[in-house]
Write an enzyme that holds these catalytic residues in place. Structure first.
Site, mmCIF file in Angstrom:
data_model
loop_
_atom_site.group_PDB
_atom_site.id
_atom_site.type_symbol
_atom_site.label_atom_id
_atom_site.label_comp_id
_atom_site.label_asym_id
_atom_site.label_seq_id
_atom_site.Cartn_x
_atom_site.Cartn_y
_atom_site.Cartn_z
ATOM 1 N N SER A 263 40.036 48.428 5.260
ATOM 2 C CA SER A 263 41.733 47.804 5.538
ATOM 3 C C SER A 263 42.043 47.342 6.933
ATOM 4 O O SER A 263 43.138 46.763 6.870
ATOM 5 C CB SER A 263 42.715 48.848 4.889
ATOM 6 O OG SER A 263 42.252 50.063 5.351
ATOM 7 N N HIS B 106 41.500 46.142 -1.369
ATOM 8 C CA HIS B 106 42.058 45.057 -0.763
ATOM 9 C C HIS B 106 41.318 43.826 -1.108
ATOM 10 O O HIS B 106 41.652 42.614 -0.732
ATOM 11 C CB HIS B 106 41.861 45.271 0.878
ATOM 12 C CG HIS B 106 42.622 46.022 1.469
ATOM 13 N ND1 HIS B 106 44.079 45.772 2.049
ATOM 14 C CD2 HIS B 106 42.869 47.511 1.896
ATOM 15 C CE1 HIS B 106 44.686 46.671 2.533
ATOM 16 N NE2 HIS B 106 43.730 47.885 2.393
ATOM 17 N N LYS C 255 48.356 45.541 -4.169
ATOM 18 C CA LYS C 255 48.065 44.520 -3.073
ATOM 19 C C LYS C 255 48.083 43.086 -3.771
ATOM 20 O O LYS C 255 49.175 42.700 -4.005
ATOM 21 C CB LYS C 255 47.111 44.939 -2.301
ATOM 22 C CG LYS C 255 47.358 46.375 -1.402
ATOM 23 C CD LYS C 255 46.007 47.166 -0.859
ATOM 24 C CE LYS C 255 46.774 48.216 -0.232
ATOM 25 N NZ LYS C 255 45.692 49.375 0.064
HETATM 26 C C1 LIG Z 1 45.825 50.576 0.345
HETATM 27 C C2 LIG Z 1 44.716 51.495 -0.317
HETATM 28 C C3 LIG Z 1 44.780 52.575 -1.241
HETATM 29 C C4 LIG Z 1 46.308 52.865 -1.864
HETATM 30 O O1 LIG Z 1 46.851 52.130 -2.728
HETATM 31 P P1 LIG Z 1 48.090 52.173 -3.126
HETATM 32 O O2 LIG Z 1 48.295 51.665 -4.288
HETATM 33 O O3 LIG Z 1 49.097 51.539 -2.064
HETATM 34 O O4 LIG Z 1 48.520 53.830 -3.219
HETATM 35 C C5 LIG Z 1 43.657 53.059 -1.671
HETATM 36 N N1 LIG Z 1 42.502 52.752 -0.969
HETATM 37 C C6 LIG Z 1 42.524 51.703 -0.069
HETATM 38 C C7 LIG Z 1 41.024 51.478 0.241
HETATM 39 C C8 LIG Z 1 43.631 51.070 0.232
HETATM 40 O O5 LIG Z 1 43.492 50.181 1.218
#
Ligand SMILES: *Cc1c(COP(=O)(O)O)cnc(C)c1O
Length: 401
Positions: free
Chosen positions: A180, A208, A244
Site C-alpha cells: 500500500s 489495492h 478502494k
Molecule cells: C486498506 C487495506 C485494508 C483495509 O481495508 P478497509 O476496507 O479499508 O478496511 C486491508 N488490507 C490492505 C492490504 C489494505 O491496503
C-alpha cells in the site's frame, strides 16, 4: 491530578516531531479533485483508483436499496443481519474471483483481524511479510500462533524460515499482493511454490489490486496467473476490499466452500459485528459490473501510472520498486516530507504525507495514488509543480538508493 494528562504530553511530542495527524474534512474525498477549507485541490491522496466512489450508477443502486431496505441491518449476519443483497454480492464475488464461495465483512480491516486467528492458533505458525498492512499485523497479533516476519519480498529468507520450522501443526503464509505504501508487487509465484512445497496455507490480500490488475480486474494473482497457470490454485485464501477501487465499503474473503463455512462460524469480526447496509452491497455489485464492462479504466490507469513514474524518475525522484498506480516519492525525514506536502498543497495538489507509524523511522514518503479521473493536464501540472520544488531530499534519496 487528571489521569489523562499523559495524553497531552504524548500529543505534544508527536507535534514536535512532525508526527501529529490532523483530521481533514474534505468535501467529497473521492474523485480526482477535492475542496478543503475553500481551496480546490487535485487529489492524489485517495484510493478511489477507478473513480467509482461518486459514480452515479453506484449512488443509484445504493439509493434504491436504501429505499427498499432501510439503512441499518439491526444485527450481525448470523442472527438476522444478512440481506439478500449480501448473498447476491457474495455469489458475484465468488464468480469474479473464480472461487467456490465468498464472505462479506464490515471492512477489509475486519477480514484480516478476524480470519487469521480463525485459521491458526497456538500449535501453528504464521509467516508474514515485513511490509504487510496493519490489519494483517493485528490479525497475526490476535492469533496465538508463532509469528515469523520475513524481510519484505525476500523469498530466500522465507524458504529458510519454512525449512527451519517444520514442527508446527499448520502453517500460514500471508502477504499483501500490492503493497500500500511502496506500490510494489509481492513475489506471488515464488510464494505459491513455497507454500506448495511446505504444505502451507497461502493467504493473499488484494486490497489495492482488486479492480486494477489482471485481464478481468481480479488482481495481481490473476495478472500473474496469465504466465503461471498454477498460481490460481496455489492461493487458498483471497482477501479483498470493496472500499478502494470498487468505490463502496466493506471487505471480503474468497475460497473454498469449506473455508468460507469455517470462517463464517469462527471469524470473530464476522460473528460479532453488525452486517453492513444492503445499500453498500448494492453499490459494490454495480461497481463489479463496471469493472467487467470497462476494462479500459484499469488499462488506462496503469499506463498513466507507468508514464508518470518514468517522468518522475527522469527528474531524479526515487520511486522505489513501484509497479502500479501507487507511486511513492521516497523522501526520508518526516519534517521534509511534511514541508514538501505543504508546498504542494499551496500549489493545489493533495498528496499523502506518509510518516511513522505507517512507515519505519527515516522512511517517510509522499504517496501518490493515481485514479481514473486524473487528466493528462492535471498530471502535467503536478509534474511542473514538483519541478519547481526546492528539495534537497530528491538528490539525497537518489544518492542513498
Ligand atoms: C486498506 C487495506 C485494508 C483495509 O481495508 P478497509 O476496507 O479499508 O478496511 C486491508 N488490507 C490492505 C492490504 C489494505 O491496503
Amino acid at each position: 491530578m487528571d489521569p489523562l494528562i499523559w495524553i497531552d504530553e504524548q500529543l505534544n511530542q508527536l507535534s514536535q516531531s512532525d508526527l501529529l495527524r490532523e483530521l481533514p474534512v474534505p468535501l467529497c474525498a473521492a474523485g480526482a479533485t477535492v475542496e478543503i477549507d475553500g481551496q480546490q485541490l487535485v487529489n492524489f491522496a485517495s484510493n478511489d483508483y477507478l473513480g467509482l466512489a461518486a459514480d452515479e450508477r453506484l449512488v443509484a443502486a445504493a439509493t434504491d436499496a436504501c429505499r427498499q431496505q432501510g439503512i441499518g441491518r439491526g444485527a450481525s449476519p448470523l442472527i438476522c443481519g444478512r440481506a439478500e443483497m449480501h448473498a447476491a454480492l457474495e455469489k458475484r464475488l465468488a464468480q469474479f474471483e473464480q472461487t467456490e464461495a465468498a464472505l462479506l465483512f464490515p471492512t477489509g480491516f475486519a477480514v484480516n483481524a478476524g480470519i487469521i486467528p480463525a485459521l491458526v492458533n497456538e500449535d501453528d505458525a504464521i509467516y508474514s511479510d515485513a511490509k504487510n498492512h496493519a490489519s494483517i499485523v493485528d490479525g497475526c497479533r490476535l492469533a496465538s500462533a508463532e509469528t515469523h516476519i520475513y524481510p519484505h519480498g525476500d523469498t530466500e529468507s522465507l524458504a529458510r524460515l519454512l525449512q527451519d520450522s517444520n514442527q508446527f501443526r499448520r502453517r500460514l503464509i500471508v502477504t499483501d499482493s500490492l503493497f500500500s505504501m511502496d506500490g510494489d508487487l509481492a513475489p506471488l509465484v515464488e510464494l505459491g511454490n513455497l507454500a506448495e512445497r511446505h504444505d502451507a496455507m497461502l493467504m493473499v490480500d488484494e486490497a489495492h489490486a482488486t479492480g486494477v490488475f489482471g485481464t478481468h480486474g481480479r488482481g495481481v494473482v490473476e495478472h500473474l496467473t496469465e504466465q503461471h497457470p498454477r498460481l490460481h490454485d496455489q492461493v487458498h485464501v483471497r482477501v479483498g476490499t470493496l472500499s478502494k477501487a470498487l468505490g463502496a465499503a466493506g471487505g471480503f474473503v474468497c475460497g473454498s466452500t469449506s473455508l468460507v463455512g469455517w470462517l463464517a462460524n469462527r471469524a470473530r469480526t464476522y460473528v460479532f459485528s453488525t452486517a453492513h447496509p444492503a445499500a453498500t452491497s448494492a453499490a459494490a455489485i454495480a461497481a463489479l459490473e463496471i469493472v467487467a464492462e470497462q476494462p479500459d479504466r484499469r488499462k488506462n490507469l496503469l499506463e498513466k501510472s507507468a508514464s508518470l513514474r518514468s517522468q518522475l524518475n527522469k527528474m531524479g525522484w526515487n520511486t522505489g520498486k513501484s509497479a502500479s498506480q501507487i507511486i511513492p516519492l521516497l523522501v526520508g525525514s518526516a519534517s521534509e516530507t511534511m514541508r514538501l506536502a505543504k508546498t504542494l498543497r499551496e500549489a493545489g495538489f493533495w498528496v499523502g504525507a506518509i510518516r511513522p507509524p505507517s512507515v519505519p523511522e527515516g522512511e517517510s514518503l509522499l504517496r501518490l495514488g493515481l485514479t481514473a479521473g486524473h487528466t493528462d493536464t492535471m498530471i502535467a501540472e503536478f509534474v511542473a509543480a514538483l519541478g519547481r520544488l526546492d528539495h534537497q531530499s530528491k538528490h539525497a534519496s537518489v544518492v542513498a538508493s
